[in-house]
Design a protein around this motif. Structure first.
Motif, PDB file in Angstrom:
ATOM      1  N   CYS A   9       1.898 -14.042  17.821  1.00  0.00           N
ATOM      2  CA  CYS A   9       0.552 -14.418  17.416  1.00  0.00           C
ATOM      3  C   CYS A   9       0.467 -14.505  15.897  1.00  0.00           C
ATOM      4  O   CYS A   9       1.186 -13.803  15.180  1.00  0.00           O
ATOM      5  N   THR A  10      -0.401 -15.366  15.409  1.00  0.00           N
ATOM      6  CA  THR A  10      -0.759 -15.364  13.996  1.00  0.00           C
ATOM      7  C   THR A  10      -2.229 -14.987  13.902  1.00  0.00           C
ATOM      8  O   THR A  10      -3.008 -15.231  14.823  1.00  0.00           O
ATOM      9  N   GLY A  11      -2.586 -14.395  12.784  1.00  0.00           N
ATOM     10  CA  GLY A  11      -3.976 -14.012  12.583  1.00  0.00           C
ATOM     11  C   GLY A  11      -4.135 -13.269  11.275  1.00  0.00           C
ATOM     12  O   GLY A  11      -3.200 -13.155  10.486  1.00  0.00           O
ATOM     13  N   ARG A  12      -5.335 -12.768  11.064  1.00  0.00           N
ATOM     14  CA  ARG A  12      -5.651 -12.030   9.838  1.00  0.00           C
ATOM     15  C   ARG A  12      -5.872 -10.563  10.156  1.00  0.00           C
ATOM     16  O   ARG A  12      -6.487 -10.218  11.169  1.00  0.00           O
ATOM     17  N   ILE A  13      -5.361  -9.709   9.273  1.00  0.00           N
ATOM     18  CA  ILE A  13      -5.562  -8.271   9.409  1.00  0.00           C
ATOM     19  C   ILE A  13      -7.059  -8.006   9.273  1.00  0.00           C
ATOM     20  O   ILE A  13      -7.675  -8.379   8.279  1.00  0.00           O
ATOM     21  N   GLY A  14      -7.648  -7.376  10.267  1.00  0.00           N
ATOM     22  CA  GLY A  14      -9.097  -7.224  10.312  1.00  0.00           C
ATOM     23  C   GLY A  14      -9.615  -5.847   9.935  1.00  0.00           C
ATOM     24  O   GLY A  14     -10.821  -5.632   9.952  1.00  0.00           O
ATOM     25  N   THR A  15      -8.744  -4.916   9.621  1.00  0.00           N
ATOM     26  CA  THR A  15      -9.172  -3.567   9.267  1.00  0.00           C
ATOM     27  C   THR A  15      -8.371  -3.071   8.066  1.00  0.00           C
ATOM     28  O   THR A  15      -7.297  -3.595   7.769  1.00  0.00           O
ATOM     29  N   ASP A  16      -8.908  -2.064   7.400  1.00  0.00           N
ATOM     30  CA  ASP A  16      -8.168  -1.443   6.306  1.00  0.00           C
ATOM     31  C   ASP A  16      -6.936  -0.746   6.882  1.00  0.00           C
ATOM     32  O   ASP A  16      -6.971  -0.212   8.000  1.00  0.00           O
ATOM     33  N   LYS A  30      -2.050   1.603  12.691  1.00  0.00           N
ATOM     34  CA  LYS A  30      -2.767   0.843  13.714  1.00  0.00           C
ATOM     35  C   LYS A  30      -3.801  -0.006  13.009  1.00  0.00           C
ATOM     36  O   LYS A  30      -4.427   0.450  12.051  1.00  0.00           O
ATOM     37  N   PHE A  31      -3.966  -1.232  13.478  1.00  0.00           N
ATOM     38  CA  PHE A  31      -4.986  -2.107  12.913  1.00  0.00           C
ATOM     39  C   PHE A  31      -5.372  -3.154  13.935  1.00  0.00           C
ATOM     40  O   PHE A  31      -4.750  -3.297  14.973  1.00  0.00           O
ATOM     41  N   ARG A  32      -6.417  -3.900  13.635  1.00  0.00           N
ATOM     42  CA  ARG A  32      -6.873  -4.987  14.497  1.00  0.00           C
ATOM     43  C   ARG A  32      -6.466  -6.309  13.855  1.00  0.00           C
ATOM     44  O   ARG A  32      -6.549  -6.459  12.641  1.00  0.00           O
ATOM     45  N   LEU A  33      -6.040  -7.233  14.687  1.00  0.00           N
ATOM     46  CA  LEU A  33      -5.636  -8.556  14.235  1.00  0.00           C
ATOM     47  C   LEU A  33      -6.608  -9.575  14.819  1.00  0.00           C
ATOM     48  O   LEU A  33      -6.833  -9.609  16.028  1.00  0.00           O
ATOM     49  N   ALA A  34      -7.211 -10.391  13.949  1.00  0.00           N
ATOM     50  CA  ALA A  34      -8.151 -11.427  14.374  1.00  0.00           C
ATOM     51  C   ALA A  34      -7.405 -12.753  14.444  1.00  0.00           C
ATOM     52  O   ALA A  34      -6.838 -13.211  13.456  1.00  0.00           O
ATOM     53  N   GLY A  70      -7.447  -8.876   5.577  1.00  0.00           N
ATOM     54  CA  GLY A  70      -7.679 -10.281   5.270  1.00  0.00           C
ATOM     55  C   GLY A  70      -6.423 -11.122   5.142  1.00  0.00           C
ATOM     56  O   GLY A  70      -6.485 -12.348   5.210  1.00  0.00           O
ATOM     57  N   ARG A  71      -5.246 -10.481   4.966  1.00  0.00           N
ATOM     58  CA  ARG A  71      -3.994 -11.244   4.843  1.00  0.00           C
ATOM     59  C   ARG A  71      -3.606 -11.852   6.181  1.00  0.00           C
ATOM     60  O   ARG A  71      -3.799 -11.271   7.238  1.00  0.00           O
ATOM     61  N   LYS A  72      -3.045 -13.048   6.123  1.00  0.00           N
ATOM     62  CA  LYS A  72      -2.611 -13.753   7.331  1.00  0.00           C
ATOM     63  C   LYS A  72      -1.153 -13.401   7.607  1.00  0.00           C
ATOM     64  O   LYS A  72      -0.301 -13.495   6.720  1.00  0.00           O
ATOM     65  N   ILE A  73      -0.882 -13.016   8.855  1.00  0.00           N
ATOM     66  CA  ILE A  73       0.460 -12.617   9.247  1.00  0.00           C
ATOM     67  C   ILE A  73       0.829 -13.252  10.583  1.00  0.00           C
ATOM     68  O   ILE A  73      -0.030 -13.702  11.328  1.00  0.00           O
ATOM     69  N   VAL A 102       7.363  -8.756  11.835  1.00  0.00           N
ATOM     70  CA  VAL A 102       6.142  -9.185  11.144  1.00  0.00           C
ATOM     71  C   VAL A 102       6.526 -10.001   9.919  1.00  0.00           C
ATOM     72  O   VAL A 102       7.510  -9.708   9.249  1.00  0.00           O
ATOM     73  N   VAL A 103       5.739 -11.066   9.651  1.00  0.00           N
ATOM     74  CA  VAL A 103       5.956 -11.930   8.486  1.00  0.00           C
ATOM     75  C   VAL A 103       4.601 -12.251   7.873  1.00  0.00           C
ATOM     76  O   VAL A 103       3.666 -12.623   8.598  1.00  0.00           O
ATOM     77  N   ALA A 104       4.477 -12.102   6.557  1.00  0.00           N
ATOM     78  CA  ALA A 104       3.267 -12.548   5.858  1.00  0.00           C
ATOM     79  C   ALA A 104       3.360 -14.059   5.722  1.00  0.00           C
ATOM     80  O   ALA A 104       4.392 -14.591   5.304  1.00  0.00           O
ATOM     81  N   ILE A 105       2.284 -14.775   6.075  1.00  0.00           N
ATOM     82  CA  ILE A 105       2.347 -16.235   6.032  1.00  0.00           C
ATOM     83  C   ILE A 105       1.334 -16.835   5.063  1.00  0.00           C
ATOM     84  O   ILE A 105       1.117 -18.032   5.076  1.00  0.00           O
TER      85      ILE A 105
END
Length: 133
Positions: A9-16, A30-34, A70-73, A102-105
């Motif tokens: 999946c690709t998405g943005r990190i949604g939590t601190d 642990k975090f949420r991915l949007a 907010g970063r896209k991964i 995991v890869v930052a995109i």
């Protein structure tokens, strides 16, 4: 042959992000991915899907050190189902996605130019006498 349990999946990190450790010292976060879905013809916006993500050891340390909300991964994960019972006796199910890669995109946010000017640099004098040529 074993079944395939892979989620990409690709998405943005949604939590601190916060790096934590287990009692035995294994790092995790642990975090949420949007992740934005495809916009249907009748919808005004594409739907956003939220996934519960868990990273362990080096992946967790990389994510917490170099990435932020907010970063896209892009993530490659294994789906881990969880079942539990609340204090009222109701049964619940959820799925966590444990990162295997995991890869930052996107590009990292620009740093303040004042911080760059003073970070780990040494002042050079204008005196030409020290030059070897």
């Amino acid at each position: 042959m074993a079944d395939i349990n892979k989620f990409v999946c690709t998405g943005r990190i949604g939590t601190d992000l916060e790096l934590k450790s287990t009692p035995s010292g294994i790092s995790f976060c642990k975090f949420r991915l949007a992740s934005q879905g495809v916009k249907s013809k009748n919808a005004s916006e594409a739907e956003t899907y939220w996934f519960d993500i868990v990273a362990w050891k080096n992946n967790a340390e990389f994510i917490c050190r170099y990435l932020s909300k907010g970063r896209k991964i892009a993530v490659e994960c294994t789906a881990i189902p969880n079942q539990w019972q609340d204090k009222n006796g109701n049964k619940h199910n959820s799925i966590e996605f444990h990162i295997t890669n995991v890869v930052a995109i996107d590009k990292p946010p620009k740093q303040n130019s004042e911080n760059l000017a003073t970070a780990d640099f040494e002042e050079i004098s204008d005196d030409d006498e020290d030059l070897p040529f």
